[in-house]
Design a protein around this motif. Sequence first.
Motif, PDB file in Angstrom:
ATOM      1  N   GLY A  14      46.391  -5.880  65.593  1.00  0.00           N
ATOM      2  CA  GLY A  14      46.334  -6.137  67.031  1.00  0.00           C
ATOM      3  C   GLY A  14      47.292  -7.242  67.435  1.00  0.00           C
ATOM      4  N   ALA A  18      44.849 -12.870  70.858  1.00  0.00           N
ATOM      5  CA  ALA A  18      44.287 -13.453  69.632  1.00  0.00           C
ATOM      6  C   ALA A  18      45.219 -13.203  68.442  1.00  0.00           C
ATOM      7  N   GLU A  37      50.308  -3.309  65.395  1.00  0.00           N
ATOM      8  CA  GLU A  37      49.843  -3.069  66.774  1.00  0.00           C
ATOM      9  C   GLU A  37      49.865  -1.563  67.056  1.00  0.00           C
ATOM     10  N   SER A  50      44.265 -15.422  84.456  1.00  0.00           N
ATOM     11  CA  SER A  50      44.114 -16.861  84.737  1.00  0.00           C
ATOM     12  C   SER A  50      43.938 -17.588  83.418  1.00  0.00           C
ATOM     13  N   ARG A 108      50.300 -10.805  82.721  1.00  0.00           N
ATOM     14  CA  ARG A 108      49.942 -10.567  81.315  1.00  0.00           C
ATOM     15  C   ARG A 108      51.159 -10.215  80.450  1.00  0.00           C
ATOM     16  N   GLY A 162      40.735  -6.289  69.729  1.00  0.00           N
ATOM     17  CA  GLY A 162      40.114  -6.148  71.033  1.00  0.00           C
ATOM     18  C   GLY A 162      38.683  -5.647  71.034  1.00  0.00           C
ATOM     19  N   GLY A 288      38.778 -13.091  68.474  1.00  0.00           N
ATOM     20  CA  GLY A 288      39.069 -12.691  69.857  1.00  0.00           C
ATOM     21  C   GLY A 288      38.002 -11.746  70.377  1.00  0.00           C
ATOM     22  N   ASP A 289      38.409 -10.840  71.282  1.00  0.00           N
ATOM     23  CA  ASP A 289      37.445  -9.903  71.882  1.00  0.00           C
ATOM     24  C   ASP A 289      36.763  -9.027  70.835  1.00  0.00           C
ATOM     25  N   ALA A 302      40.745 -15.436  77.165  1.00  0.00           N
ATOM     26  CA  ALA A 302      42.034 -15.840  76.576  1.00  0.00           C
ATOM     27  C   ALA A 302      41.885 -17.179  75.861  1.00  0.00           C
TER      28      ALA A 302
HETATM   29  C1  LIG Z   1      40.144  -6.767  83.830  1.00  0.00           C
HETATM   30  C2  LIG Z   1      40.115  -7.963  82.937  1.00  0.00           C
HETATM   31  C3  LIG Z   1      40.566  -9.181  83.426  1.00  0.00           C
HETATM   32  C4  LIG Z   1      40.536 -10.314  82.613  1.00  0.00           C
HETATM   33  N1  LIG Z   1      40.979 -11.506  83.104  1.00  0.00           N
HETATM   34  C5  LIG Z   1      40.983 -12.604  82.347  1.00  0.00           C
HETATM   35  C6  LIG Z   1      41.499 -13.830  82.834  1.00  0.00           C
HETATM   36  O1  LIG Z   1      41.950 -13.921  83.976  1.00  0.00           O
HETATM   37  N2  LIG Z   1      41.490 -14.908  82.000  1.00  0.00           N
HETATM   38  C7  LIG Z   1      41.007 -14.836  80.717  1.00  0.00           C
HETATM   39  O2  LIG Z   1      41.016 -15.839  79.995  1.00  0.00           O
HETATM   40  N3  LIG Z   1      40.515 -13.670  80.222  1.00  0.00           N
HETATM   41  C8  LIG Z   1      40.512 -12.561  81.016  1.00  0.00           C
HETATM   42  N4  LIG Z   1      40.053 -11.383  80.508  1.00  0.00           N
HETATM   43  C9  LIG Z   1      39.639 -11.332  79.100  1.00  0.00           C
HETATM   44  C10 LIG Z   1      40.891 -11.322  78.219  1.00  0.00           C
HETATM   45  O3  LIG Z   1      41.791 -10.325  78.664  1.00  0.00           O
HETATM   46  C11 LIG Z   1      40.499 -11.050  76.771  1.00  0.00           C
HETATM   47  O4  LIG Z   1      39.450 -11.917  76.396  1.00  0.00           O
HETATM   48  C12 LIG Z   1      41.697 -11.280  75.862  1.00  0.00           C
HETATM   49  O5  LIG Z   1      42.737 -10.377  76.196  1.00  0.00           O
HETATM   50  C13 LIG Z   1      41.268 -11.087  74.403  1.00  0.00           C
HETATM   51  O6  LIG Z   1      42.400 -11.064  73.591  1.00  0.00           O
HETATM   52  P1  LIG Z   1      42.398 -10.197  72.245  1.00  0.00           P
HETATM   53  O7  LIG Z   1      43.735 -10.407  71.665  1.00  0.00           O
HETATM   54  O8  LIG Z   1      41.189 -10.525  71.469  1.00  0.00           O
HETATM   55  O9  LIG Z   1      42.213  -8.707  72.720  1.00  0.00           O
HETATM   56  P2  LIG Z   1      43.249  -7.781  73.506  1.00  0.00           P
HETATM   57  O10 LIG Z   1      43.980  -8.589  74.537  1.00  0.00           O
HETATM   58  O11 LIG Z   1      42.453  -6.608  73.957  1.00  0.00           O
HETATM   59  O12 LIG Z   1      44.294  -7.330  72.403  1.00  0.00           O
HETATM   60  C14 LIG Z   1      43.960  -6.428  71.379  1.00  0.00           C
HETATM   61  C15 LIG Z   1      45.237  -5.801  70.869  1.00  0.00           C
HETATM   62  O13 LIG Z   1      44.919  -4.968  69.769  1.00  0.00           O
HETATM   63  C16 LIG Z   1      45.538  -3.700  69.932  1.00  0.00           C
HETATM   64  N5  LIG Z   1      44.696  -2.723  69.236  1.00  0.00           N
HETATM   65  C17 LIG Z   1      43.529  -2.180  69.624  1.00  0.00           C
HETATM   66  N6  LIG Z   1      43.045  -1.355  68.694  1.00  0.00           N
HETATM   67  C18 LIG Z   1      43.923  -1.382  67.662  1.00  0.00           C
HETATM   68  C19 LIG Z   1      43.975  -0.751  66.408  1.00  0.00           C
HETATM   69  N7  LIG Z   1      43.003   0.062  66.012  1.00  0.00           N
HETATM   70  N8  LIG Z   1      45.038  -1.001  65.595  1.00  0.00           N
HETATM   71  C20 LIG Z   1      46.035  -1.858  65.988  1.00  0.00           C
HETATM   72  N9  LIG Z   1      46.030  -2.468  67.178  1.00  0.00           N
HETATM   73  C21 LIG Z   1      44.986  -2.247  68.007  1.00  0.00           C
HETATM   74  C22 LIG Z   1      45.588  -3.503  71.429  1.00  0.00           C
HETATM   75  O14 LIG Z   1      46.570  -2.542  71.798  1.00  0.00           O
HETATM   76  C23 LIG Z   1      45.926  -4.915  71.903  1.00  0.00           C
HETATM   77  O15 LIG Z   1      47.310  -5.157  71.876  1.00  0.00           O
HETATM   78  C24 LIG Z   1      40.052 -10.234  81.298  1.00  0.00           C
HETATM   79  C25 LIG Z   1      39.601  -9.006  80.797  1.00  0.00           C
HETATM   80  C26 LIG Z   1      39.643  -7.880  81.604  1.00  0.00           C
HETATM   81  C27 LIG Z   1      39.165  -6.579  81.054  1.00  0.00           C
END
Ligand SMILES: Cc1cc2nc3c(=O)[nH]c(=O)nc-3n(C[C@H](O)[C@H](O)[C@H](O)COP(=O)(O)OP(=O)(O)OC[C@H]3O[C@@H](n4cnc5c(N)ncnc54)[C@H](O)[C@@H]3O)c2cc1C
Length: 374
Positions: A14, A18, A37, A50, A108, A162, A288-289, A302
């Motif tokens: 991913g 994160a 990714e 934000s 983003r 994610g 992360g998520d 974030a």
């Molecule tokens: C509508 C919305 C608005 C938001 N607004 C805010 C905000 O304003 N401020 C804030 O702090 N947070 C906000 N959030 C939360 C924030 O977007 C997430 O907490 C943050 O993006 C988490 O980061 P991450 O890297 O863990 O996950 P993600 O950003 O989801 O990244 C995961 C990555 O893994 C990749 N992936 C998925 N599955 C696989 C796989 N099987 N193999 C390889 N790659 C894969 C995806 O393509 C992606 O690139 C918002 C969320 C949403 C839904």
Amino acid sequence: MQNTGGVRSALIVGAGIAGLTAASALARRGWLVEVAEAKAEGTTVGWGLSLTGPSLRALDQLGLAEQCLNTGYGMRVITNTDARGEVTSVAHPGLLGAARPAMAGIARPELHRILRLAALRLGVRIRYGLSVFRLAQQAGQVLAKLTDGTTRSVDLLVGADGIRSVVRDLTGRATPIDYHGQMVWRALVPRPDWATGIHTYASPRYQAGLVPISANQAYVFLTENGVRPDVLPDIELAERLAGLLAPFAEQVAELRPLVARSASVVRRPVQTVIVEAPWSHGNSLVIGDAAHAPSPQMISGAALAIEDGLILAEELDRQQDVPTALKSFTDRRWERCSVVVQTSVAISRLEQEQRHRDSYRLIEACHRQMAHPA
Ligand SMILES: Cc1cc2nc3c(=O)[nH]c(=O)nc-3n(C[C@H](O)[C@H](O)[C@H](O)COP(=O)(O)OP(=O)(O)OC[C@H]3O[C@@H](n4cnc5c(N)ncnc54)[C@H](O)[C@@H]3O)c2cc1C
């Protein structure tokens, strides 16, 4: 990437917030890092984000806060207008010192560009269109089978994939994703001159608001209550969102024509995840998520994701071996992350009960708690 004697190797699944920050944090400490990714390069969806004080503080530790502030839009104040028209302003805790903004709005794709370039400069290899489908622990290593038919044997496997994490499932930590009866909308619009901070507005049915993300751009958001998580045709989104904004007065009314013309409108379900501790299995970990996804209303996902990368690298340096470091990572992160997720769930409930003042107070209290170091 095979284990290379002496140099520790990591595969991160991913390339989101994160994954890219963890990649940089590990590479800075001498790890050989590869990121897989699933999506194609340059396909990050373009809604705004934000960045709160803790996000900027964590980005500052990676030397990236200034770039985010220069690319995005620095802010200090959240102004809430409740359903009776009463206005309250809250100064967001400034964690970079009085001279610098307390938070930032940013597009983003711009944030991802900054994080990706930083990781590449540190020698991280990022592969697009690639994922993992099988994992096994083997003599202190993780054996990962990838979707292009290749295999990696690494000291550390990080699932940063994610809210719908595959790594979470492959490591035996399958966890339900909770839907809270709300859909959140975001639309890119030109920034009105008066928008210099975050503005929120409550109507008897929905919450809306505006966040600047650059000198010229802002995003309008709206949270719809009591709806099913259905999918609408993209072509209808701008007009529908403009319609949902109709009951709001004054400043929001001014935004409606801008929303109707917006070329970028998204609608996403308000969902949360919290994986029970520990978040690791042997030498594998979810961050992360994938481990803890709060609802968007807390604008803190974030911050948690960036902090995760920094703390993971710290614990791996501090502890004797990878499994101990990963366990200690969960111990350090569990309370903070679960409080944010639980608070976001409570906010979602308060909004649907039209208890907006209570929700403003809870959001402010949670931001103040988050201001304490991770
Ligand atoms: C509508 C919305 C608005 C938001 N607004 C805010 C905000 O304003 N401020 C804030 O702090 N947070 C906000 N959030 C939360 C924030 O977007 C997430 O907490 C943050 O993006 C988490 O980061 P991450 O890297 O863990 O996950 P993600 O950003 O989801 O990244 C995961 C990555 O893994 C990749 N992936 C998925 N599955 C696989 C796989 N099987 N193999 C390889 N790659 C894969 C995806 O393509 C992606 O690139 C918002 C969320 C949403 C839904």
